[in-house]
Write a protein that holds these residues in place. Sequence first.
Motif, PDB file in Angstrom:
ATOM      1  N   LEU A  43      33.656  44.998 -18.294  1.00 21.19           N
ATOM      2  CA  LEU A  43      34.872  45.064 -17.469  1.00 21.19           C
ATOM      3  C   LEU A  43      34.603  46.038 -16.342  1.00 21.19           C
ATOM      4  CD1 LEU A  43      37.794  44.358 -16.879  1.00 21.19           C
ATOM      5  CD2 LEU A  43      38.501  46.207 -18.390  1.00 21.19           C
ATOM      6  N   TYR A  44      34.728  45.537 -15.127  1.00 29.01           N
ATOM      7  CA  TYR A  44      34.423  46.376 -13.961  1.00 29.01           C
ATOM      8  C   TYR A  44      35.463  47.481 -13.811  1.00 29.01           C
ATOM      9  CZ  TYR A  44      33.023  47.674  -9.255  1.00 29.01           C
ATOM     10  OH  TYR A  44      32.602  48.372  -8.156  1.00 29.01           O
ATOM     11  N   GLY A  45      34.996  48.683 -13.638  1.00 28.24           N
ATOM     12  CA  GLY A  45      35.901  49.815 -13.428  1.00 28.24           C
ATOM     13  C   GLY A  45      35.616  50.933 -14.416  1.00 28.24           C
ATOM     14  N   ASP A  46      36.157  52.101 -14.114  1.00 20.75           N
ATOM     15  CA  ASP A  46      35.981  53.290 -14.956  1.00 20.75           C
ATOM     16  C   ASP A  46      37.130  53.346 -15.957  1.00 20.75           C
ATOM     17  OD1 ASP A  46      35.511  56.855 -14.331  1.00 20.75           O
ATOM     18  OD2 ASP A  46      35.203  55.628 -16.085  1.00 20.75           O
ATOM     19  N   HIS A  47      37.003  52.606 -17.058  1.00 18.50           N
ATOM     20  CA  HIS A  47      38.051  52.543 -18.070  1.00 18.50           C
ATOM     21  C   HIS A  47      37.655  53.383 -19.272  1.00 18.50           C
ATOM     22  CE1 HIS A  47      39.906  49.267 -15.805  1.00 18.50           C
ATOM     23  NE2 HIS A  47      38.710  48.717 -15.710  1.00 18.50           N
ATOM     24  N   ASP A  48      38.645  53.655 -20.121  1.00 18.25           N
ATOM     25  CA  ASP A  48      38.400  54.468 -21.314  1.00 18.25           C
ATOM     26  C   ASP A  48      39.355  53.986 -22.404  1.00 18.25           C
ATOM     27  OD1 ASP A  48      38.441  58.026 -22.131  1.00 18.25           O
ATOM     28  OD2 ASP A  48      37.666  56.292 -23.167  1.00 18.25           O
ATOM     29  N   GLY A  49      38.822  53.370 -23.446  1.00 20.75           N
ATOM     30  CA  GLY A  49      39.678  52.881 -24.523  1.00 20.75           C
ATOM     31  C   GLY A  49      40.182  51.466 -24.252  1.00 20.75           C
ATOM     32  N   LYS A  57      26.923  47.033  -4.417  1.00 20.33           N
ATOM     33  CA  LYS A  57      28.355  47.337  -4.412  1.00 20.33           C
ATOM     34  C   LYS A  57      29.024  47.023  -5.740  1.00 20.33           C
ATOM     35  CE  LYS A  57      29.049  46.698   0.561  1.00 20.33           C
ATOM     36  NZ  LYS A  57      29.783  45.959   1.603  1.00 20.33           N
ATOM     37  N   ARG A  58      28.343  46.235  -6.580  1.00 23.37           N
ATOM     38  CA  ARG A  58      28.957  45.833  -7.842  1.00 23.37           C
ATOM     39  C   ARG A  58      28.206  46.379  -9.051  1.00 23.37           C
ATOM     40  NH1 ARG A  58      33.673  43.873  -8.645  1.00 23.37           N
ATOM     41  NH2 ARG A  58      32.948  42.385 -10.185  1.00 23.37           N
ATOM     42  N   GLN A  59      27.292  47.342  -8.830  1.00 18.85           N
ATOM     43  CA  GLN A  59      26.474  47.796  -9.955  1.00 18.85           C
ATOM     44  C   GLN A  59      27.232  48.687 -10.920  1.00 18.85           C
ATOM     45  OE1 GLN A  59      22.864  49.548  -8.542  1.00 18.85           O
ATOM     46  NE2 GLN A  59      21.997  47.597  -7.840  1.00 18.85           N
ATOM     47  N   GLY A  60      28.263  49.293 -10.513  1.00 18.19           N
ATOM     48  CA  GLY A  60      28.976  50.155 -11.451  1.00 18.19           C
ATOM     49  C   GLY A  60      30.194  50.772 -10.817  1.00 18.19           C
ATOM     50  N   PRO A  61      31.045  51.378 -11.649  1.00 15.57           N
ATOM     51  CA  PRO A  61      30.900  51.473 -13.114  1.00 15.57           C
ATOM     52  C   PRO A  61      31.389  50.230 -13.838  1.00 15.57           C
ATOM     53  CG  PRO A  61      32.854  52.636 -12.407  1.00 15.57           C
ATOM     54  CD  PRO A  61      32.194  52.121 -11.155  1.00 15.57           C
ATOM     55  N   TRP A  62      30.738  49.922 -14.961  1.00 15.48           N
ATOM     56  CA  TRP A  62      31.153  48.823 -15.846  1.00 15.48           C
ATOM     57  C   TRP A  62      31.473  49.398 -17.220  1.00 15.48           C
ATOM     58  CZ3 TRP A  62      31.771  43.654 -14.621  1.00 15.48           C
ATOM     59  CH2 TRP A  62      31.309  43.251 -13.367  1.00 15.48           C
ATOM     60  N   ALA A  63      32.668  49.133 -17.711  1.00 20.95           N
ATOM     61  CA  ALA A  63      33.037  49.534 -19.068  1.00 20.95           C
ATOM     62  C   ALA A  63      32.576  48.450 -20.030  1.00 20.95           C
ATOM     63  CB  ALA A  63      34.539  49.739 -19.178  1.00 20.95           C
ATOM     64  N   THR A  64      31.997  48.849 -21.156  1.00 20.53           N
ATOM     65  CA  THR A  64      31.518  47.890 -22.144  1.00 20.53           C
ATOM     66  C   THR A  64      32.392  47.938 -23.384  1.00 20.53           C
ATOM     67  OG1 THR A  64      29.983  49.523 -23.058  1.00 20.53           O
ATOM     68  CG2 THR A  64      29.152  48.100 -21.307  1.00 20.53           C
ATOM     69  N   ILE A 106      28.529  51.988 -18.132  1.00 24.75           N
ATOM     70  CA  ILE A 106      27.141  51.756 -17.732  1.00 24.75           C
ATOM     71  C   ILE A 106      27.112  51.302 -16.286  1.00 24.75           C
ATOM     72  CG2 ILE A 106      26.457  51.122 -20.085  1.00 24.75           C
ATOM     73  CD1 ILE A 106      26.355  48.200 -19.061  1.00 24.75           C
ATOM     74  N   THR A 107      25.919  51.263 -15.721  1.00 24.29           N
ATOM     75  CA  THR A 107      25.690  50.613 -14.431  1.00 24.29           C
ATOM     76  C   THR A 107      24.789  49.414 -14.672  1.00 24.29           C
ATOM     77  OG1 THR A 107      23.803  52.069 -14.016  1.00 24.29           O
ATOM     78  CG2 THR A 107      25.932  52.746 -13.126  1.00 24.29           C
ATOM     79  N   ARG A 108      24.908  48.402 -13.804  1.00 25.16           N
ATOM     80  CA  ARG A 108      24.141  47.159 -13.972  1.00 25.16           C
ATOM     81  C   ARG A 108      23.273  46.972 -12.736  1.00 25.16           C
ATOM     82  NH1 ARG A 108      28.476  42.673 -15.431  1.00 25.16           N
ATOM     83  NH2 ARG A 108      26.591  41.399 -15.477  1.00 25.16           N
ATOM     84  N   PRO A 109      22.016  47.427 -12.786  1.00 20.48           N
ATOM     85  CA  PRO A 109      21.151  47.348 -11.597  1.00 20.48           C
ATOM     86  C   PRO A 109      20.802  45.926 -11.205  1.00 20.48           C
ATOM     87  CG  PRO A 109      19.923  48.134 -13.518  1.00 20.48           C
ATOM     88  CD  PRO A 109      21.366  48.097 -13.918  1.00 20.48           C
ATOM     89  N   ASP A 110      21.057  44.930 -12.088  1.00 23.71           N
ATOM     90  CA  ASP A 110      20.743  43.544 -11.748  1.00 23.71           C
ATOM     91  C   ASP A 110      21.743  42.956 -10.771  1.00 23.71           C
ATOM     92  OD1 ASP A 110      22.515  41.750 -14.206  1.00 23.71           O
ATOM     93  OD2 ASP A 110      22.515  43.923 -13.978  1.00 23.71           O
ATOM     94  N   LEU A 111      22.843  43.649 -10.490  1.00 27.28           N
ATOM     95  CA  LEU A 111      23.870  43.137  -9.591  1.00 27.28           C
ATOM     96  C   LEU A 111      23.683  43.736  -8.204  1.00 27.28           C
ATOM     97  CD1 LEU A 111      27.028  43.309 -11.870  1.00 27.28           C
ATOM     98  CD2 LEU A 111      25.587  41.345 -11.408  1.00 27.28           C
ATOM     99  N   PRO A 112      24.363  43.178  -7.193  1.00 30.36           N
ATOM    100  CA  PRO A 112      24.327  43.802  -5.859  1.00 30.36           C
ATOM    101  C   PRO A 112      24.813  45.239  -5.926  1.00 30.36           C
ATOM    102  CG  PRO A 112      25.272  41.600  -5.732  1.00 30.36           C
ATOM    103  CD  PRO A 112      25.083  41.886  -7.184  1.00 30.36           C
TER     104      PRO A 112
END
Length: 1996
Positions: free
Chosen positions: A630-636, A588-595, A580-586
């Motif tokens: 978790l910040y970053g483009d993770h999978d699993g 540079k830190r909006q995404g990607p976020w792994a949930t 996901i992306t988090r528009p509530d953050l600055p």
Amino acid sequence: MAAAGGGGPSVGTGESGGGDSYKTVYLFDRREKESELGERALQVGESSDYAAFRASVCQTLAISPEEKFVITTTSRKEITCDNFDETVKDGVTLYLLQTVNQLLLTATKERIDFLPHYDTLVKSGMYEYYASEGQNPLPFALAELIDNSLSATSRNTGVRRIQIKLLFDETQGKPAVAVVDNGRGMTSKQLNNWAVYRLSKFTRQGDFESDHSGYVRPLPVPRSLNSDISYFGVGGKQAVFFVGQSARMISKPADSQDVHELLLSKEDFEKKEKNKEAIYSGYIRNRKPSDCVHITNDDERFLHQLISEEKEKDSFTAVVITGVQPEHIQYLKNYFLLWTRQLAHIYHYYIHGPKGNEKRTSKEVGPFNNIDIEISMFEKGKTPKIVNLREIQDDMQTLYINTAADSFEFKAHVEGDGVVEGIIRYHPFLYDKETYPDDPCFPSKLKDEDDDDDCFILDKAARGKRPIFECFWNGRLIPYTSVEDFDWCAPPKKRGLAPIECYNRISGALFTNDKFQVSTNKLTFMDLELKLKDKNTLFTRILNGQEQRMKIDREFALWLKDCHEKYDKQIKFTLFKGIITRPDLPSKRQGPWATYSAIEWDGKIFKAGQLVKTIKTLPLFYGSIVKFFLYGDHDGEVYATGGEVQIAMEPQALYDEVRTVPIAKLDRTVAEKAVKKYVEDEMARLPDRLSVTWPEGDELLPNEVRPAGTPIGALRIEILNKKGETMQKLPGTSHGGSKKLLVELKVILHSSSGNKEIISHISQHGGKWPYWFKKMENIHKLGNYTLKLQVVLNESNADTYAGRPLPSKAIKFSVKEGKPEKFSFGLLDPPFRVGVPFNIPLEFQDEFGHTSQLSADIQPVFEASGLSLHYEEITKGPNCVIQGVTAKGPVNSCQGKNFNLKVILPGLKEDTQILKIRLLPGPPRRLKVKPDSEILVIENGTAFPFQVEVLDESDNITAQPKLIVHCKFLGAPSLPIYVVDCSSSGTSILSGPAIQVQNIKKDQTLKAKIEIPSCKDVAPVEKTIKLLPSSHVARLQIFSVEGQKAIQIKHQDEVNWIAGDVMHNLIFQMYDEGEREIHITSALAEKIKVNWTPEINKEHLLRGLLPDVQVPTSVKDMRYCQVSYQDDHVSLESAFTVRPLPDEPKHLKCELKGGKTLQMGQELQGEIVIIVTDQYGNQIQAFSPSSLSALGIAGIGLDSSHLKTTFQENTQSISVRGIKFIPGPPGNKDLCFTWREFSDFIRVQLISGPPAKLLLIDWPELKESIPVINGRELQNPLIVQLCDQWDNPAPVPQVKISLIKANNLKLTPSNQQHKTDERGRANLGVFSVYAPRGEHTMQVKATYNKNTIEGPIIKLMILPDPEKPIRLNVKYDKDASFLAGSIFTDFMITVISEDDSIIKNINPARISMKMWKLSNSGNRPPANAETFSCNKIKDNDKEDCCFYFRDKAIPNKVGTYCIQFCFMVDKANILNSEQIIVDVLPNQPMKLVPEIQPATPAVSNVRSIASRTLVKDLYLRITDDYNNHTGIDLVGAVIVTIKGSNEEDDTPLFNGKVRTLEFPFVKGSVEITNLVLAENSPGRDSTEYFIVFEPQLPALSRTLESYILPFMFYNDVKKQQQMAALTKEKDQLSKSIIMYRSMFDTRNQLLDEIKCQVERAKLKEAQLRNELKTHNIDIPATQQMPHIEALLKSKIAEQEELQKKPRRSCTLPNYKGNGDVLGKIAHLAQIEDDRAAMVISWHLASDMDCVVTLTTDAARRIYDETQGRQQVLPLDSIYKKTLPDWKRPLPHYRNGKLYFKPIGDPVFARDLLTFPDSVEHCETVFGMLLGDTIILDNLDAANHYRKEVVKITHCPTLLTRDGDRIRSNGKFGGLQNKAPPMDKLRGMVFGAPIPKQCLILGEQIDLLQQYRTAVCRLGIVNKELKGELEYLHTPDMKKKKQELDEQEKNLKLIEQKLGMTPTRKCNDSLRHPVTDCPVPPKRMRRETTRQSRIITKTDV
């Protein structure tokens, strides 16, 4: 002294008198114990020699000259004639001894001087030794003394022992510090040198005995651990006087009898100064070991013990410091662990070796672990504290080493001989903390308890603010110098390969040699960091002890990335949910976020929904977990250093909010019960209702109707809870504060389009006054309203909290309109036409613009220039309209004219409005036709045009829809109608087809009526037309001329003519309308065509002649002939048909009806039909019954006895039957048929008779053996031919052919049954032969009609294989470098056979070279590996039978590649060489390119710097031709200039009014930080210029390609801003177009992939369907899945039923073991037949319980476990050469032939066994146990068999199915040879296998399941294909395609506006249709699929 000064002889006085100078020598006589204790001073002349000196000594000491004694120095160096002059100096002290090695009986004093060296002045500028940066310097002072001891012990071969003794026991004297070592000691001269301040090892000269004279630099050793650290002659003196006020130096050199002792004290110096004595002079006491008589002071009682230990030491040095400073004593006592730990840190690598304090098991003494530094402290009444520095495990270097997971070693070479070894260690993050060690004594960061432990706060990282590298000089720590980092290991500005926090998990150490200067106190380096960061410093990496020249920054980044991936063990994130992306953050830190839904942290699991509490937050949060971020483009699942957790606040009834905090702030100690209790306690007072009052009146009543603008009074609000208490905020909580409550007032307008807020206010409580809202006077809009009061939260304005609504109150009312004040026009109904009435709707508004109604009478007034206007009436009410407005006047054109129509309504406040209308011409009123004359003359067949105009009532040309003008012609039939459309222009040319009247002979009058059918009120116009006859062609006739007569051939006539003849003399004639013959001209001849020939003679046509007609040769063919004429006016034709007639008889024709094949000895099955034809084959009726006698039949070998001829009247032919030939060679046979003078031939095929023999085709002589190499193929294929009894080949197909051979002769392919082909041949193929050496035979047999046809016997002689390839030998230049894009060095390949010889005559096509880029997936070549073939052999090639790979291209991209050579042994086997790993390096530097392509600048020359900035932060680098980064070692500059397209133009200047700028070029790149134009710079406005970046590199011989960046220059700032915006828009459009194209390309590639999947799924389904058909299973085309499911269900049920049936099993317990244990013999095999199973099990009864193992070790282990009770059989102990061949035939076969016919169905017992597992091992076991045992039906059969077998060979053991046994020796009978019944075997019997039908069912079930999966898969991919096709045609995709076209068009327009050359054309590939399943490579398909997943998520 008296002797020297009295009258005694004086050495040196001679004849010259007193002119000589003298030197004083001090003598100690120690020959005997009774010798005097004091010294004797003796003056020696400067020119004296040794003899005179010795005589003077004898005289002075009264010694007889004959007495034997020696004179030595204090170092026991004997004085001789040779060394007298250099040894005896002024002030020297000498001994008189009996021998050189005599023990010194009493102590002596040696005078010394220790004036400071001149370096004291030279180097006095260095800072003070103990400027110690806040640390206590005492440990570093002690380190100076340890340095001296390390240097002294450097030559020790054994243990190097250094002791520091803290003597703080008051009973033994005053406090003292002693440093004792077992080094080589010092002579008195060396001790004197030590006392001289600043006398370094390099400046001591002139004394051979000096320990550093002739200094030799030690050899390089790892980490520079050379002990060469006692250097400057300063540290020791400074150290001892820093610690105390007195120093006693005691030393004994090796191989010396004397101990030398020197005392230096502050008290003695002060005393000498006071007495004005020489301060830097004194005495060295020379004594024997353990002599302590001179120690008389009680303060030094401890020295007695110290000196007494001297006897045990061969050499030593002791430094005893007394007068220790009190503060030092306290520090040494109180901080014992601290300063010993610091010393362990300083000398870590001397103590533990180059690798440091690793965890070792070996403790033997070696070169790096033989140093013992022991520290002991003695205090009164306490046990001594003793610590060895080796035992300290918490010094910083030990902590660094033991917490590091991996290391990175490198070396730096600086200018000169300076070498620095470096190591970087990685300290991973483990689970919940960093493992980077912190210094407990000097912490690098002070953590506040409230600090966040969030992993993203970099200044809280592992290393903190500490530098990376500690610095060691010659292996010893220099404590005050550290190096922060280097460019290549510093955290990058942009995200690199590893996370930024990994750069804070590294520590390091630098080890220098003595080429780097340190301060004299060894606390700091003087120039280390400066030299290391010099541009010429070269860094290399150390791998496996070897230096590797490579890019250190890249290597470090890869190593760091690898460490992060391997070793960081952090928080484990599980249950991945998505990205996901988090528009509530600055941003540079909006995404990607792994949930994620769960984490595992410190052994605990936190899941979504779990109740938790936070720590270190204000306030503390209680709630349930929603998810983890978790910040970053993770999978699993993944480990990470931290993350964030989203918490839903509890209780939700009180809080309706979600908080996100770092995971580190979760309280891991709180119990869930405590959180639940808190939630229950917080459910308390909540707001319930509102109280509303109107203090100032104007109350708003519910459902009230108000005029617009009526005010609403002020409101007073109070919030009440259920108890009626007023509230201002939510109930307080333990979160540290509660939420304030606000009251929100909203006035909502309800309309059909939805509700709209027109007033919104929020009031907060004033403390002393309640919630208050002011009066509202701005409600003007009409409609229904609601005044809503709502309680909301202060922070979020939410009207609900945790799902519960807050109190509210709503009052509904409505607003109506006022009286009209102004008006406007409503929606008019154009168009407006002249004379056509129209209406003007009016809309009235009140003062607020609301629609109102007209009630009073008003007379409108109209004004418009050039028009006359009037109206009919004006209506009142809600819909006011001025009706019947009519306008008349000229409008000039059909498009009309614009008028301003002023409308005035008297009586209104705003009474005038202007209405702009466009007045069009009115409806048609009349027609105007040109020409004006009434009578018009034309020729028949021509058209006449009319000019028509349609006019309105004001004579304006008018137009309207369907304004069609017709012209009707009257006076003749079939006249055309002219039609023209005047709908658009009102005028046009009226014309049409030509006027054509048939059969006109003379002039004729016609009428033309022109009218508009759709306009009845427009009067028609009539014209008179005079029509003249036409002169064009009207008729065509054809004639055939026979002699003088011309016969007309009418249209469609049929003409009979002789077949094959030619029709001559055809003519034609043409006439016009007046029946006048037309003379044929060239123009007319061009328009005449015939269909029977393409070429016509034009001259013949001019004379009226037609081409000749060729009549067809077959009577069945009829020819259609046509003559046509066509011009602009008419199309004429005349045609006839030619029918051919037969000619005269010419030929006899025979036709064979039926097969042409005739078997030898048989009659022809068909008949031969004979007819007579003409020359063209047309049949002629010439036969009659009497013609049979004239028919003759002949042929070679023809048997005429069976011939039968018959006349066929209906076909007029003769039939012949009974054709037969005499047996002979097969082949074609010709039959000759004759009748009268005509003849014909028929050919039939005579084939062989039925098969009777077998012959070999193309086979060598059978009498001799055929030699063949073992494993090789036979020279010829084995081809057999069936032949008849006459040896003719018999072409009989499908005859079974078998090959009979012995079992030891193996053929490949294996012996299979073959069948003959259509020729009667069977090609058994070319066999590869495997057999023992010697002669072997085989025979071919055929089975035809149940009869056996035997073939010849073939003999083979087997020879060993001399040429079997086993490896490839590769030769190439291993020292060659491989540059990208260049050519590889030559590779020479040879194929080596088994006998190590080179195999010759190999096809070069079988040798190939594969190359691929190495990856982490392994070294196997990928499917897309590049393949090369070998080159042709050249004449100058030296080695024969070699394959050369020359001029092979090196890949264009840098990297590590693998090369492997392959030899294709056959289609299935490939022999590979060893893999060759090559590193492809960058090629020659070629061009300068940017790292990131910058946007096109648009600048001006104004004051603003931003408007003048050309480039900002541009990085340029050098690449080769293939874009590989190169030129790292190049140094130079980049010259930046501006150029224009026109050389004459003034080019802009840079800032500072300069034309060029220069930037330094370092390490392959240049950084252009800011490139700014000068203010008011020259330049042409709106002109494109170019920035040229030209590299100038002196080290490079050639010029590199410059980088050119275009920019736009403007003088006008506004224009520049506009163009800058256009440039920005252009760049954005370019990016958007690229994204669109990428999306469409990806979609098309995805569609291709899906189509390929569909094809593969179809193929798979068809393959499985065919396999099912082989199992007699048919699947219907419809209702497949139900049918498959039903079949599966029935098959599975049948299989289960079979499995449930009882069958024989072994009840003996099996032995379970590991992989080396097969099990018990009873369980290894199965037997289907019950009787055979019974007798074989009984035969092997003694072995059934035996456990079989693969190895003897496993057997021994079982033997030991069972105490020897279990019998075991290891397979590795079996002699396998005696094992039987399982393919050997039974003994009654000899050489493949049956020797006798046995009875009782004999079979080898082993052949009845089946093995469920380990077949090969089981064959070994049972081959040994059963051997060749044979089983038969009964005892009689067995006896008969044995009796016959023993006649030819040995007979093995025989068993019978009845249970009898005949041993191999012939013995049978008795109980021991009779098997008991099955039940007596006690379960020790072989089990029965699974029924074969069960296995067949299993195969069918497996196939059905695969087919079901394939059908499902086919359905899925078909659905995907359909969905993808539908998606490509969705409006959204069409819209995006349209957007792409628009953007490309806009880009082109912008580039034109900018005056720039278009960068590129639009790619048309997106418009191409999708092709049918082009199969892309797998790698492309995977990449396409991945990109598709990414792109489809993005809204382009």
